[in-house]
Motif scaffolding. Structure first.
Motif, PDB file in Angstrom:
ATOM      1  N   VAL A  61      35.468  32.513  66.986  1.00  0.00           N
ATOM      2  CA  VAL A  61      37.031  31.576  67.179  1.00  0.00           C
ATOM      3  C   VAL A  61      37.774  32.089  68.458  1.00  0.00           C
ATOM      4  O   VAL A  61      38.495  33.061  68.314  1.00  0.00           O
ATOM      5  N   GLU A  62      37.403  31.658  69.550  1.00  0.00           N
ATOM      6  CA  GLU A  62      38.253  31.905  70.669  1.00  0.00           C
ATOM      7  C   GLU A  62      38.265  31.002  71.734  1.00  0.00           C
ATOM      8  O   GLU A  62      38.997  31.430  72.784  1.00  0.00           O
ATOM      9  N   ASP A  63      37.468  29.832  71.930  1.00  0.00           N
ATOM     10  CA  ASP A  63      37.658  28.909  72.741  1.00  0.00           C
ATOM     11  C   ASP A  63      38.880  28.496  73.012  1.00  0.00           C
ATOM     12  O   ASP A  63      39.701  27.929  72.144  1.00  0.00           O
ATOM     13  N   THR A  64      39.375  28.343  74.363  1.00  0.00           N
ATOM     14  CA  THR A  64      40.658  28.130  74.473  1.00  0.00           C
ATOM     15  C   THR A  64      41.020  26.429  73.884  1.00  0.00           C
ATOM     16  O   THR A  64      42.304  26.125  73.500  1.00  0.00           O
ATOM     17  N   SER A  65      39.934  25.472  74.019  1.00  0.00           N
ATOM     18  CA  SER A  65      40.345  24.228  73.328  1.00  0.00           C
ATOM     19  C   SER A  65      40.629  24.366  71.912  1.00  0.00           C
ATOM     20  O   SER A  65      41.372  23.135  71.408  1.00  0.00           O
ATOM     21  N   LEU A  66      40.298  25.345  71.203  1.00  0.00           N
ATOM     22  CA  LEU A  66      40.681  25.421  69.823  1.00  0.00           C
ATOM     23  C   LEU A  66      42.269  25.384  69.684  1.00  0.00           C
ATOM     24  O   LEU A  66      42.685  25.415  68.326  1.00  0.00           O
ATOM     25  N   LYS A  67      42.928  26.074  70.692  1.00  0.00           N
ATOM     26  CA  LYS A  67      44.320  26.301  70.386  1.00  0.00           C
ATOM     27  C   LYS A  67      45.132  25.017  70.047  1.00  0.00           C
ATOM     28  O   LYS A  67      46.297  25.215  69.719  1.00  0.00           O
ATOM     29  N   LYS A  68      44.692  24.025  70.910  1.00  0.00           N
ATOM     30  CA  LYS A  68      45.332  22.831  70.431  1.00  0.00           C
ATOM     31  C   LYS A  68      44.941  22.104  69.239  1.00  0.00           C
ATOM     32  O   LYS A  68      45.619  21.099  68.951  1.00  0.00           O
ATOM     33  N   ALA A  69      44.361  22.519  68.222  1.00  0.00           N
ATOM     34  CA  ALA A  69      44.023  22.047  67.066  1.00  0.00           C
ATOM     35  C   ALA A  69      45.108  21.994  66.135  1.00  0.00           C
ATOM     36  O   ALA A  69      45.278  21.305  65.365  1.00  0.00           O
ATOM     37  N   GLY A  70      46.030  23.138  66.048  1.00  0.00           N
ATOM     38  CA  GLY A  70      46.828  23.484  65.296  1.00  0.00           C
ATOM     39  C   GLY A  70      46.518  24.360  64.201  1.00  0.00           C
ATOM     40  O   GLY A  70      45.198  24.253  63.819  1.00  0.00           O
ATOM     41  N   THR A  71      47.440  25.075  63.608  1.00  0.00           N
ATOM     42  CA  THR A  71      46.776  26.287  62.769  1.00  0.00           C
ATOM     43  C   THR A  71      46.328  25.711  61.398  1.00  0.00           C
ATOM     44  O   THR A  71      45.142  26.264  61.066  1.00  0.00           O
TER      45      THR A  71
END
Length: 225
Positions: free
Chosen positions: A114-124
């Motif tokens: 779990v590290e792709d930058t796109s995942l940061k936009k998903a929300g916690t």
């Protein structure tokens, strides 16, 4: 895992009781063709192999890497770099890995990267749910699940780490220069401090080991495979 050639002592609040560590690598087809005989001869004690690519196809060297580890007595697990943004996709990615392991009659821990930058936009909340969707598939297939992420990704709270009681594998790089496998691991003061069980620490992406041309990730492991 073979308890040979232990390295120093462990670090971290949850690992104070574990005195033995092992040194190993994680690899993909980015490392090309690997001479596993030389890697094992260099003192490598375990490997973590990329399983499935973004396309859903197996890593280009997966079969060769599995064979090399088995032939040379190296314990191994696998990882999957996730891009999933919806639960159905996370479940699909996890099933691809499970199916691949079944194809080779393997059963081992699957590390969810779990590290792709796109995942940061998903929300916690959403990202936590995505990881749980993958975990449900993996554990439903009778396999163990773990989470890999960078220390900064963990500390920023892009997902709720407290929702998971599985082992964690954390990346933190204290040195930028090339790091020979034969060198002692970094000082304990650089070891990631987390609230969960720290199973492994990836301490450089610029490691060098006999049998691999170019850079490779180096890891310290606190829990046996």
């Amino acid at each position: 895992m073979r308890q040979t050639r232990p390295v120093g002592k462990s670090c971290g609040r949850r690992n104070a009781e574990r005195k033995i560590m092992w040194k190993g690598i994680d690899v993909s087809d980015n490392q090309g063709v690997i001479s596993w005989e030389k890697v094992a001869g260099a003192g490598c004690q375990f490997a973590i192999l990329r399983s499935v690519k973004r396309s859903g196809k197996p890593d280009g060297q997966f079969e060769a890497n599995v064979s090399g580890c088995l032939t040379n007595g190296l314990p191994f697990e696998v990882y999957k770099y996730t891009y999933a943004s919806v639960p159905s996709r996370a479940a699909e990615e996890a099933k691809q890995v499970v199916d691949l392991l079944h194809r080779y009659q393997l059963s081992c821990r699957i590390w969810w990267d779990v590290e792709d930058t796109s995942l940061k936009k998903a929300g916690t909340g959403v990202l936590t749910g995505l990881i749980q969707s993958a975990r449900n598939i993996v554990e439903g297939a009778g396999m163990e699940f773990g989470i890999y992420t960078g220390l900064s990704f963990y500390n920023e709270g892009y997902f709720d780490a407290s929702a998971f009681d599985c082992p964690f594998w954390i990346a933190r790089y204290p040195a930028g220069a090339s790091y020979p496998f034969s060198s002692e691991p970094p000082s304990d003061r650089y070891c990631p401090q987390i609230a969960q069980t720290l199973a492994a620490w990836q301490y450089t992406s610029r490691g060098r080991v006999n049998g691999i041309s170019g850079d490779v990730d180096l890891n310290i492991r606190y829990l046996p495979l």
